[in-house]
Scaffold this motif. Structure first.
Motif, PDB file in Angstrom:
ATOM      1  N   GLU A 143       0.867  -1.163   0.096  1.00  0.00           N
ATOM      2  CA  GLU A 143      -0.146  -0.066  -0.039  1.00  0.00           C
ATOM      3  C   GLU A 143       0.882   1.280   0.191  1.00  0.00           C
ATOM      4  O   GLU A 143       1.949   1.258   0.780  1.00  0.00           O
ATOM      5  CB  GLU A 143      -0.969  -0.114   1.245  1.00  0.00           C
ATOM      6  N   ALA A 144       0.509   2.106  -0.676  1.00  0.00           N
ATOM      7  CA  ALA A 144       0.984   3.536  -0.863  1.00  0.00           C
ATOM      8  C   ALA A 144      -0.035   4.667  -0.274  1.00  0.00           C
ATOM      9  O   ALA A 144      -1.052   4.667  -0.793  1.00  0.00           O
ATOM     10  CB  ALA A 144       1.654   3.855  -2.203  1.00  0.00           C
ATOM     11  N   GLU A 145       0.272   5.113   0.817  1.00  0.00           N
ATOM     12  CA  GLU A 145      -0.709   5.994   1.778  1.00  0.00           C
ATOM     13  C   GLU A 145      -0.053   7.307   1.469  1.00  0.00           C
ATOM     14  O   GLU A 145       0.887   7.858   1.689  1.00  0.00           O
ATOM     15  CB  GLU A 145      -0.821   5.659   3.005  1.00  0.00           C
ATOM     16  N   PHE A 146      -1.080   8.141   0.800  1.00  0.00           N
ATOM     17  CA  PHE A 146      -0.513   9.566   0.749  1.00  0.00           C
ATOM     18  C   PHE A 146      -1.739  10.487   0.773  1.00  0.00           C
ATOM     19  O   PHE A 146      -2.822  10.129   1.034  1.00  0.00           O
ATOM     20  CB  PHE A 146      -0.048   9.752  -0.581  1.00  0.00           C
ATOM     21  N   HIS A 147      -1.282  11.925   0.900  1.00  0.00           N
ATOM     22  CA  HIS A 147      -2.588  12.916   1.000  1.00  0.00           C
ATOM     23  C   HIS A 147      -2.422  13.795  -0.057  1.00  0.00           C
ATOM     24  O   HIS A 147      -1.738  14.420  -0.553  1.00  0.00           O
ATOM     25  CB  HIS A 147      -2.261  13.435   2.419  1.00  0.00           C
ATOM     26  N   VAL A 148      -3.705  14.174  -0.594  1.00  0.00           N
ATOM     27  CA  VAL A 148      -3.807  15.259  -1.892  1.00  0.00           C
ATOM     28  C   VAL A 148      -4.451  16.531  -1.058  1.00  0.00           C
ATOM     29  O   VAL A 148      -5.277  16.297  -0.374  1.00  0.00           O
ATOM     30  CB  VAL A 148      -4.309  14.531  -2.945  1.00  0.00           C
ATOM     31  N   ALA A 149      -4.110  17.475  -1.667  1.00  0.00           N
ATOM     32  CA  ALA A 149      -4.806  18.791  -1.456  1.00  0.00           C
ATOM     33  C   ALA A 149      -6.070  18.940  -1.562  1.00  0.00           C
ATOM     34  O   ALA A 149      -6.880  18.330  -2.535  1.00  0.00           O
ATOM     35  CB  ALA A 149      -4.102  19.939  -2.203  1.00  0.00           C
ATOM     36  N   GLU A 150      -6.967  19.644  -0.884  1.00  0.00           N
ATOM     37  CA  GLU A 150      -8.320  19.776  -0.830  1.00  0.00           C
ATOM     38  C   GLU A 150      -8.784  19.950  -2.326  1.00  0.00           C
ATOM     39  O   GLU A 150      -9.820  19.523  -2.741  1.00  0.00           O
ATOM     40  CB  GLU A 150      -8.867  20.805   0.200  1.00  0.00           C
ATOM     41  N   ARG A 151      -8.104  20.978  -2.937  1.00  0.00           N
ATOM     42  CA  ARG A 151      -8.617  21.516  -4.163  1.00  0.00           C
ATOM     43  C   ARG A 151      -8.679  20.293  -5.418  1.00  0.00           C
ATOM     44  O   ARG A 151      -9.145  20.489  -6.349  1.00  0.00           O
ATOM     45  CB  ARG A 151      -7.716  22.361  -4.741  1.00  0.00           C
ATOM     46  N   ASP A 152      -7.769  19.186  -4.938  1.00  0.00           N
ATOM     47  CA  ASP A 152      -7.707  18.073  -5.930  1.00  0.00           C
ATOM     48  C   ASP A 152      -8.467  16.952  -5.641  1.00  0.00           C
ATOM     49  O   ASP A 152      -8.326  15.825  -6.370  1.00  0.00           O
ATOM     50  CB  ASP A 152      -5.892  17.593  -5.945  1.00  0.00           C
ATOM     51  N   SER A 153      -9.253  17.003  -4.517  1.00  0.00           N
ATOM     52  CA  SER A 153      -9.817  15.931  -3.925  1.00  0.00           C
ATOM     53  C   SER A 153     -10.927  15.329  -4.895  1.00  0.00           C
ATOM     54  O   SER A 153     -11.338  14.172  -4.943  1.00  0.00           O
ATOM     55  CB  SER A 153     -10.351  16.188  -2.788  1.00  0.00           C
ATOM     56  N   ALA A 154     -11.452  16.250  -5.633  1.00  0.00           N
ATOM     57  CA  ALA A 154     -12.685  15.794  -6.916  1.00  0.00           C
ATOM     58  C   ALA A 154     -11.925  15.061  -7.880  1.00  0.00           C
ATOM     59  O   ALA A 154     -12.554  14.580  -8.572  1.00  0.00           O
ATOM     60  CB  ALA A 154     -13.513  17.181  -7.157  1.00  0.00           C
ATOM     61  N   ARG A 155     -10.495  15.269  -8.124  1.00  0.00           N
ATOM     62  CA  ARG A 155     -10.029  14.479  -9.052  1.00  0.00           C
ATOM     63  C   ARG A 155      -9.656  13.142  -8.575  1.00  0.00           C
ATOM     64  O   ARG A 155      -8.963  12.525  -9.746  1.00  0.00           O
ATOM     65  CB  ARG A 155      -8.968  15.413  -9.829  1.00  0.00           C
ATOM     66  N   ILE A 156      -9.854  12.400  -7.813  1.00  0.00           N
ATOM     67  CA  ILE A 156      -9.317  11.161  -7.201  1.00  0.00           C
ATOM     68  C   ILE A 156     -10.632  10.323  -7.482  1.00  0.00           C
ATOM     69  O   ILE A 156     -11.762  10.627  -7.019  1.00  0.00           O
ATOM     70  CB  ILE A 156      -8.711  11.151  -5.814  1.00  0.00           C
ATOM     71  N   ALA A 157     -10.278   9.254  -8.095  1.00  0.00           N
ATOM     72  CA  ALA A 157     -11.558   8.149  -8.372  1.00  0.00           C
ATOM     73  C   ALA A 157     -10.941   6.916  -7.940  1.00  0.00           C
ATOM     74  O   ALA A 157      -9.633   6.456  -8.290  1.00  0.00           O
ATOM     75  CB  ALA A 157     -11.784   8.221  -9.562  1.00  0.00           C
ATOM     76  N   LEU A 158     -11.620   5.808  -7.492  1.00  0.00           N
ATOM     77  CA  LEU A 158     -10.971   4.520  -7.298  1.00  0.00           C
ATOM     78  C   LEU A 158     -10.947   3.737  -8.699  1.00  0.00           C
ATOM     79  O   LEU A 158     -11.443   3.846  -9.513  1.00  0.00           O
ATOM     80  CB  LEU A 158     -12.496   3.545  -6.562  1.00  0.00           C
ATOM     81  N   GLY A 159     -10.082   3.381  -8.221  1.00  0.00           N
ATOM     82  CA  GLY A 159      -9.416   2.430  -9.828  1.00  0.00           C
ATOM     83  C   GLY A 159      -8.368   3.292 -10.775  1.00  0.00           C
ATOM     84  O   GLY A 159      -7.949   2.892 -11.529  1.00  0.00           O
ATOM     85  N   GLN A 160      -8.336   4.804 -10.098  1.00  0.00           N
ATOM     86  CA  GLN A 160      -7.387   5.598 -10.909  1.00  0.00           C
ATOM     87  C   GLN A 160      -5.882   5.017 -10.889  1.00  0.00           C
ATOM     88  O   GLN A 160      -5.636   4.733  -9.858  1.00  0.00           O
ATOM     89  CB  GLN A 160      -7.558   6.856 -10.319  1.00  0.00           C
ATOM     90  N   GLU A 161      -5.140   5.292 -11.926  1.00  0.00           N
ATOM     91  CA  GLU A 161      -3.869   4.831 -12.045  1.00  0.00           C
ATOM     92  C   GLU A 161      -2.944   5.796 -11.502  1.00  0.00           C
ATOM     93  O   GLU A 161      -3.243   6.850 -11.501  1.00  0.00           O
ATOM     94  CB  GLU A 161      -3.312   4.364 -13.400  1.00  0.00           C
ATOM     95  N   VAL A 162      -1.786   5.283 -10.754  1.00  0.00           N
ATOM     96  CA  VAL A 162      -0.820   6.124 -10.350  1.00  0.00           C
ATOM     97  C   VAL A 162       0.440   5.723 -10.371  1.00  0.00           C
ATOM     98  O   VAL A 162       0.712   4.308 -10.834  1.00  0.00           O
ATOM     99  CB  VAL A 162      -1.050   6.370  -8.556  1.00  0.00           C
TER     100      VAL A 162
END
Length: 381
Positions: free
Chosen positions: A205-224
């Motif tokens: 697991e890679a645990e990380f935090h994204v800024a509030e303004r980018d939170s709407a751009r994160i989706a389950l299954g999104q490639e990283v």
């Protein structure tokens, strides 16, 4: 000589009158010279990046469920074990003897129960023939109930012995690596004592935090793509597996977990990780030159050009930086004009003499419709 001076003075007066007749007024005298620039609306293409830490998907501290002496260590530290594989044994021979004793007691209880049932049937027939007394029948029936109870207890004890023998062979609850072993062969352990730590590394697991303004751009299954210091120049592909339902009120960030395949075990828990979530396009982003933003005790501020060449001190919240420009997330609006040079020492409401970036005089006309600039041909001192 006097005639020549008079002609020169007349020419200067005519030039001044001509400039005033064009309707353009120079900046108000006494104002501090500053360079102003209108804010820009631009489409911002940026990468969503974050930093975090690698963690084991499963991590268990396996403890002893039976007391006894450690008689075997089957898997040592740093070795892989399949789910259900034996890691160590706690005197299984003793548990086998206890199991044999429990089976013998169960057989003894079963024989006693069979004898009590046979005696009860015989007594019941005799009672029907008025040969046996009612009290005798009651006594035999009580003995039968006791025999049944002893038989049930023996069955339960057999189950306990079977479970103890099973627990004497300590198995891995899931497939993983023995991260640490806490006991050695020959050591006596008690129930609840830690035996070894087991971690599952595939996927990691890679645990990380994204800024509030980018939170709407994160989706389950999104490639990283994940990079770590021990493997420079190499990116490990993964997918978003968990998204926190809440924003952390202290940091204004969203916690995210991604699963990264790690069949070769090169990625280890605890490593610092950089996570790239790809490119995002944001339209009509308000941006100003970086030099327009000053850091003050109450936060980041800019000086906005206002009516009558007066400036307003505005606290802003900034965002992304690109090519010498910085995003202004709050505090300014389209059409505003900000001071980019000469703002040192300015205060709210100060009188200024606006100049263009090339140093020529400029008249700033700020209204609800926006801002305009008029060049006047005077050099910036």
């Amino acid at each position: 000589m006097t005639r020549t001076l008079r002609i020169a003075g007349l020419a200067l007066a005519l030039a001044a009158a001509s400039a005033c007749g064009d309707g353009e007024k120079p900046a108000e005298s006494g104002g501090k010279p500053v360079v102003t620039t209108p804010v820009k609306l631009t489409d911002l293409e940026e990468r969503i990046e974050a930093t975090g830490e690698l963690r084991a998907q499963d991590h268990a501290a396996v403890a002893a469920e039976v007391p006894g002496q450690v008689t075997e260590v089957a898997v040592d530290e740093g070795r892989f074990v399949e789910a259900g594989g034996i890691v160590l044994a706690i005197d299984p021979q003793k548990r086998e003897l206890e199991l044999s004793t429990a089976r013998a007691r169960l057989a003894e209880a079963a024989a006693a129960l069979e004898d009590a049932e046979r005696e009860f049937r015989r007594m019941k027939r005799l009672r029907e023939q008025d040969v046996a007394a009612e009290a005798k029948v009651d006594q035999v029936e009580t003995q039968l109930a006791l025999a049944r109870s002893r038989h049930a207890a023996a069955q339960a004890q057999l189950g306990v012995a079977e479970r103890a023998l099973q627990d004497a062979s300590v198995r891995a609850p899931f497939a993983g690596w023995v991260a640490r072993r806490h006991v050695s062969r020959g050591e006596f352990v008690q129930v609840g004592q830690a035996l070894f730590d087991l971690v599952a590394l595939d996927p990691i697991e890679a645990e990380f935090h994204v800024a509030e303004r980018d939170s709407a751009r994160i989706a389950l299954g999104q490639e990283v793509r994940v990079t770590v210091e021990p493997h420079p120049g190499e990116a490990f592909a993964g997918k978003v597996a968990t998204i926190s339902p809440t924003i952390d009120p202290a940091t204004r960030t969203l916690r995210v977990e991604a699963h990264v395949p790690n069949s070769d075990g090169r990625l280890r828990p605890g490593l610092f990780a950089r996570v790239d979530l790809g490119v995002a396009l944001r339209k009509n982003v308000l941006m100003v030159p970086e030099e327009a933003v000053l850091q003050r005790a109450d936060g980041q501020v800019v000086f906005r050009a206002g009516a009558e060449n007066r400036v307003q001190r505005v606290v802003v919240r900034t965002g992304a930086h690109r090519d010498g420009l910085v995003e202004v997330a709050s505090g300014l609006a389209p059409g505003d004009v900000v001071v980019t040079r000469g703002q040192a020492g300015l205060i709210d409401g100060a009188l200024v003499s606006p100049r263009n970036p090339d140093g020529t005089l400029s008249r700033t006309d700020v209204s609800a419709a926006g801002a305009s600039e008029v060049r006047e041909g005077s050099a910036f001192p």
